[in-house]
Design a protein around this motif. Structure first.
Motif: not given
Length: 506
Positions: A100-113
């Motif tokens: 969930f860490a990378y999911f949180y950054y990509v899907d919630f905070l908008g960091l690019t994949l």
């Protein structure tokens, strides 16, 4: 006076033998099952750690101190339950981070994949490089409290703190570039203390549990703790962060992990005889381990296996949202079904272990995961996907039954060859490949971004469903088939000659 001392020691030695016999005769039902189902000709050649005196001959003076150490070890018998409890704590934090860490950054905070993939790659490289360093320092440590406990007592609080920082992102860090560097910094901090904790905790296993029945029993508790930790970290986490938010979830999980790890660390007592009186520099130890073909075959097996199966928890949140079009409740069901199936399958795999041996159980378990991964890639809707994850869990449970026994035996083999207690270094060198599998995971994330145009949760591209079907149904199958090839080579390499029946590999 000397004769009186020797007589007293003889009586104590006979009492020691009686105590050992009483332990065997009073084993509970599960222990008796292990003893009955692992006869002598199917046990690993593990050195006997308990020396008993069964006649009235004089006790050699050199053995008197050894008997005292053995009695002390018996008085502080290690608990498989508490060992599994510590594994539970580490796994809750580790699985939550991985899924969930990378999911949180990509899907919630908008960091690019793509930036998340780069951060994951940097994390994996640091993870691989620092393992041998901390492992060598652990093996070289000599204190009155043992080699591992001082490191654990220091690292656990910092592990909990760094886990919280991953999800506690300040508002000033929400820009694209600064968010990337914040992610890199906190994940490297987290990984450093995770390595120190994991290395020192996991290598206690072969020291605390020294016979095959003990190892299988402790391994069952250890894997039960792991599976329960995975259940909490994967299946319950979506419910927790929906109710509490990511920040409070991180605080709750950090407290849970820290408390149970402290309890488990304080419960176990190390054997002082396992401390190396003098250990050579790291390079001779590395060279001795790395020159073995057996090591390389098993390291490759583990590395590629880790890459394939670690894609499952990483991809499921994306797969559920974009391929199945489901809500977060489906994520809970997918993880819950797979982990329940894994936990329920462990007793069955233990019985099959007796009939088939390690090689067959391990390879057939991986075959089950291959079938399940294909099912996930082709699943048209949520029900089919949930059924496929149940099959996945059954295969994963079978693999977990084998890992502790294989690793502990390889460490024993290394000790017989070198005379050095280098468990941490050996485990860490195996871990280098596992951690470098994160580089392959980063490459797979880059491939998905490039092939299917997935940028972030704000820009999912034209085919996000195909992107994550490919990531969960095609890439893992390729990895697992390659891992099965190296596993066959490994088991063929260490299989006993026809005249020997000591190793239950097949």
């Amino acid at each position: 006076m000397a004769n009186l001392v020797q007589i007293a020691e003889q009586r104590r030695s006979r009492l020691h033998a009686s105590w050992a016999c009483w332990q065997i005769n009073s084993l509970p039902r599960f222990d008796r099952f292990l003893v009955d189902n692992f006869p002598q000709d199917r046990r690993f050649p593990i050195p006997n750690s308990i020396t008993t005196q069964t006649d009235d001959s004089q006790v050699p003076v050199a053995d008197l101190q050894g008997n005292q150490q053995e009695l002390e070890a018996l008085g502080h018998k290690s608990s498989p339950f508490f060992f599994g409890l510590g594994t539970l704590g580490m796994t809750v934090a580790g699985e939550t981070f991985g899924a969930f860490a990378y999911f949180y950054y990509v899907d919630f905070l908008g960091l690019t994949l793509a930036l998340a993939a780069l951060a994951r790659t940097i994390y994996a490289i640091w993870d691989a490089l620092n393992d041998p360093l901390f492992s060598y320092l652990s093996d070289s440590t000599r204190t009155r409290w043992g080699r591992r406990r001082p490191w654990l007592l220091i690292s656990v609080p910092f592990l909990a703190l760094s886990f919280v920082l991953i999800f506690l992102v300040p508002g000033s860090m929400r820009g694209q570039n600064i968010l990337f560097w914040y992610l890199v910094a906190v994940t490297l901090l987290y990984e450093t203390f995770l390595t120190i904790t994991g290395v020192n905790y996991n290598v206690l296993f072969p020291e605390l549990f020294r016979t095959l029945p003990d190892r299988v029993r402790a391994g069952a508790f250890n894997r039960a703790g792991l599976i329960l930790g995975v259940f909490v970290g994967l299946a319950l986490t979506p419910l927790v962060y929906e109710q509490l938010g990511f920040q409070k979830m991180a605080l709750l999980y950090a407290a849970l992990a820290g408390i149970v790890l402290f309890i488990a660390t304080l419960r176990h007592r190390e054997d002082s005889s396992y401390q190396n009186p003098a250990i050579p520099g790291p390079w001779p130890i590395f060279r001795e381990i790395l020159k073995g073909r057996t090591f390389w075959l098993y390291a490759l097996t583990l590395a590629i296996f880790a890459f394939a199966v670690n894609l499952f928890p990483f991809a499921i949140p994306f797969y559920s949202k974009y391929a199945l079009g489901a809500e977060s409740g489906t994520i809970v069901l997918i993880f819950a079904v797979s982990l329940t199936a894994a936990l329920g399958s462990v007793p069955v795999w233990v019985r099959l272990y007796r009939r088939w041996g390690t090689a067959t159980v391990f390879l057939r378990s991986m075959g089950v995961i291959v079938i399940a991964s294909l099912g996930l890639g082709l699943a048209p809707e949520s029900v089919t996907a949930i059924l496929a994850t149940g099959i996945y869990g059954i295969g994963w449970g079978g693999c977990q039954v084998c890992f502790d026994v294989i690793r502990a035996d390889l460490v024993d083999r290394h000790f017989h060859l070198t005379g050095q207690r280098s468990e941490a270094v050996y485990f860490s060198l195996l871990g280098v490949g596992i951690h470098l599998s994160g580089v392959l995971q980063g490459a797979a994330m880059f491939a998905v971004s490039g092939l299917f145009g997935f940028i972030s949760g704000e820009q999912p591209g034209p085919q996000p469903d195909l992107a994550f079907r490919f990531l969960i149904g095609v890439v893992p199958v390729i990895g697992l088939l390659l891992s099965m090839y190296f596993a066959r080579q490994f088991f063929n390499q260490i299989a006993p000659k026809p005249a020997s029946k000591q190793m239950p590999w097949s």
